[in-house]
Design a protein around this motif. Structure first.
Motif, PDB file in Angstrom:
ATOM      1  N   PHE A 256       1.784 -30.213  29.855  1.00 19.82           N
ATOM      2  CA  PHE A 256       2.358 -29.143  30.680  1.00 19.82           C
ATOM      3  C   PHE A 256       1.304 -28.205  31.254  1.00 19.82           C
ATOM      4  O   PHE A 256       1.477 -27.666  32.342  1.00 19.82           O
ATOM      5  N   ASP A 257       0.192 -28.001  30.567  1.00 19.59           N
ATOM      6  CA  ASP A 257      -0.835 -27.092  31.062  1.00 19.59           C
ATOM      7  C   ASP A 257      -1.780 -27.776  32.042  1.00 19.59           C
ATOM      8  O   ASP A 257      -2.143 -27.195  33.059  1.00 19.59           O
ATOM      9  N   VAL A 258      -2.189 -28.995  31.730  1.00 13.64           N
ATOM     10  CA  VAL A 258      -3.208 -29.664  32.544  1.00 13.64           C
ATOM     11  C   VAL A 258      -2.592 -30.552  33.621  1.00 13.64           C
ATOM     12  O   VAL A 258      -2.977 -30.497  34.784  1.00 13.64           O
ATOM     13  N   HIS A 259      -1.635 -31.371  33.251  1.00 12.94           N
ATOM     14  CA  HIS A 259      -1.157 -32.418  34.159  1.00 12.94           C
ATOM     15  C   HIS A 259       0.012 -32.010  35.046  1.00 12.94           C
ATOM     16  O   HIS A 259       0.044 -32.371  36.217  1.00 12.94           O
ATOM     17  N   GLN A 260       0.982 -31.308  34.518  1.00  8.69           N
ATOM     18  CA  GLN A 260       2.214 -31.043  35.254  1.00  8.69           C
ATOM     19  C   GLN A 260       1.982 -30.280  36.555  1.00  8.69           C
ATOM     20  O   GLN A 260       2.704 -30.479  37.521  1.00  8.69           O
ATOM     21  N   SER A 261       0.972 -29.445  36.600  1.00  8.56           N
ATOM     22  CA  SER A 261       0.723 -28.667  37.812  1.00  8.56           C
ATOM     23  C   SER A 261       0.322 -29.549  38.999  1.00  8.56           C
ATOM     24  O   SER A 261       0.454 -29.138  40.152  1.00  8.56           O
ATOM     25  N   MET A 262      -0.138 -30.781  38.720  1.00 11.56           N
ATOM     26  CA  MET A 262      -0.574 -31.679  39.792  1.00 11.56           C
ATOM     27  C   MET A 262       0.584 -32.439  40.432  1.00 11.56           C
ATOM     28  O   MET A 262       0.551 -32.730  41.621  1.00 11.56           O
TER      29      MET A 262
ATOM     30  N   ASN B 126       0.511 -37.664  37.894  1.00  9.17           N
ATOM     31  CA  ASN B 126      -0.410 -36.592  37.522  1.00  9.17           C
ATOM     32  C   ASN B 126      -1.436 -36.989  36.456  1.00  9.17           C
ATOM     33  O   ASN B 126      -2.171 -36.147  35.966  1.00  9.17           O
ATOM     34  N   GLY B 127      -1.470 -38.268  36.083  1.00  5.95           N
ATOM     35  CA  GLY B 127      -2.445 -38.738  35.105  1.00  5.95           C
ATOM     36  C   GLY B 127      -2.131 -38.341  33.673  1.00  5.95           C
ATOM     37  O   GLY B 127      -2.991 -38.433  32.804  1.00  5.95           O
ATOM     38  N   GLY B 128      -0.893 -37.947  33.414  1.00  3.81           N
ATOM     39  CA  GLY B 128      -0.527 -37.477  32.087  1.00  3.81           C
ATOM     40  C   GLY B 128       0.177 -38.489  31.211  1.00  3.81           C
ATOM     41  O   GLY B 128       0.799 -38.119  30.217  1.00  3.81           O
ATOM     42  N   GLU B 129       0.082 -39.783  31.544  1.00  2.00           N
ATOM     43  CA  GLU B 129       0.786 -40.795  30.741  1.00  2.00           C
ATOM     44  C   GLU B 129       0.359 -40.773  29.287  1.00  2.00           C
ATOM     45  O   GLU B 129       1.191 -40.818  28.387  1.00  2.00           O
ATOM     46  N   ALA B 130      -0.936 -40.704  29.028  1.00  2.00           N
ATOM     47  CA  ALA B 130      -1.423 -40.724  27.647  1.00  2.00           C
ATOM     48  C   ALA B 130      -0.931 -39.492  26.888  1.00  2.00           C
ATOM     49  O   ALA B 130      -0.470 -39.605  25.747  1.00  2.00           O
ATOM     50  N   SER B 131      -0.992 -38.335  27.517  1.00  2.00           N
ATOM     51  CA  SER B 131      -0.509 -37.117  26.858  1.00  2.00           C
ATOM     52  C   SER B 131       0.971 -37.222  26.534  1.00  2.00           C
ATOM     53  O   SER B 131       1.399 -36.875  25.425  1.00  2.00           O
ATOM     54  N   ALA B 132       1.762 -37.690  27.476  1.00  2.00           N
ATOM     55  CA  ALA B 132       3.199 -37.817  27.259  1.00  2.00           C
ATOM     56  C   ALA B 132       3.501 -38.847  26.169  1.00  2.00           C
ATOM     57  O   ALA B 132       4.308 -38.593  25.267  1.00  2.00           O
ATOM     58  N   MET B 133       2.850 -39.993  26.227  1.00  2.00           N
ATOM     59  CA  MET B 133       3.105 -41.041  25.228  1.00  2.00           C
ATOM     60  C   MET B 133       2.680 -40.592  23.830  1.00  2.00           C
ATOM     61  O   MET B 133       3.404 -40.810  22.859  1.00  2.00           O
ATOM     62  N   PHE B 134       1.510 -39.999  23.713  1.00  2.00           N
ATOM     63  CA  PHE B 134       1.068 -39.509  22.403  1.00  2.00           C
ATOM     64  C   PHE B 134       2.020 -38.440  21.879  1.00  2.00           C
ATOM     65  O   PHE B 134       2.365 -38.429  20.699  1.00  2.00           O
TER      66      PHE B 134
END
Length: 159
Positions: free
Chosen positions: A113-119, A126-134
Motif C-alpha cells: 500500500f505504501d510503495v506499490h499502490q500509488s503507481m 504496479n509491480g506489487g505481486e510479490a508483496s501481495a502474495m507474501f
C-alpha cells in the motif's frame, strides 16, 4: 422426450468403485495436509528470507537486483529487509510461526500500500505481486500454524 438407456454394468461398477475410493482418497489427503502445510511454510519462509539476505548482504542479486545493499538504518528498506530475514528464517524453521507470519504479513501489506499502490491499482500493473502474495501467504500461516514439521512441534512448544 428421447428414451434413456440404462448404464452398462461396467459403467455402474466403475461408478461404485469411484464412490468407494473417494473416502479413502479423502482420508489420505487429510492425513497429508499437515505435511503439505509444512512444505508450503518452508518454501514461503525460504523465499522471504532470501529477499532479506539479498538486500542486507548484497548476495543473490542484491537489493532490488542491483547487486548492492541497503544502507543500514534507512527507512523503510533496511527495516523491511531485516523483517524479511528474521521473519522468513523463523517461518522457515517453524519457530513462533504465527507471530513471525503476522509481522511479515503486515510488513508486506505496508509495502504494497505504501510503495506499490500509488503507481496503479492492480499488482500486475504496479509491480506489487510479490508483496501481495507474501502478505496473503503469511496471513494464511497465521491461521493455520506451522504444520507437522516445525521446531516448535519438535520441542513440544504450542504454536
Amino acid at each position: 422426450m428421447p428414451p434413456t438407456t440404462a448404464p452398462s454394468p461396467s459403467a455402474a461398477a466403475s461408478t461404485a468403485t469411484a464412490a468407494n475410493a473417494s473416502p479413502a482418497l479423502s482420508e489420505r489427503l487429510d492425513a497429508a495436509r499437515p505435511y503439505a502445510l509444512s512444505a508450503f511454510r518452508i518454501v514461503v519462509g525460504l523465499l522471504f528470507a532470501c529477499h532479506g539476505i539479498a538486500s542486507l548482504f548484497g548476495v543473490l542479486g542484491g537489493a532490488a537486483g542491483t547487486g548492492g545493499t541497503i544502507e543500514a538504518g534507512t527507512w523503510p528498506g533496511w527495516y523491511a529487509a531485516a523483517i524479511q530475514l528474521v521473519g522468513g528464517g523463523l517461518v522457515l524453521l517453524g519457530v513462533g510461526t504465527r507471530t513471525a507470519a503476522l509481522v511479515s504479513s503486515g510488513s508486506m501489506a505496508y509495502a504494497y500500500f505504501d510503495v506499490h499502490q500509488s503507481m496503479a491499482l492492480w499488482p500486475i500493473q504496479n509491480g506489487g505481486e510479490a508483496s501481495a502474495m507474501f502478505s496473503w501467504a503469511f496471513l494464511l500461516l497465521v491461521f493455520t500454524g506451522p504444520g507437522a514439521l516445525s521446531l516448535d512441534r519438535l520441542f513440544g512448544r504450542k504454536n
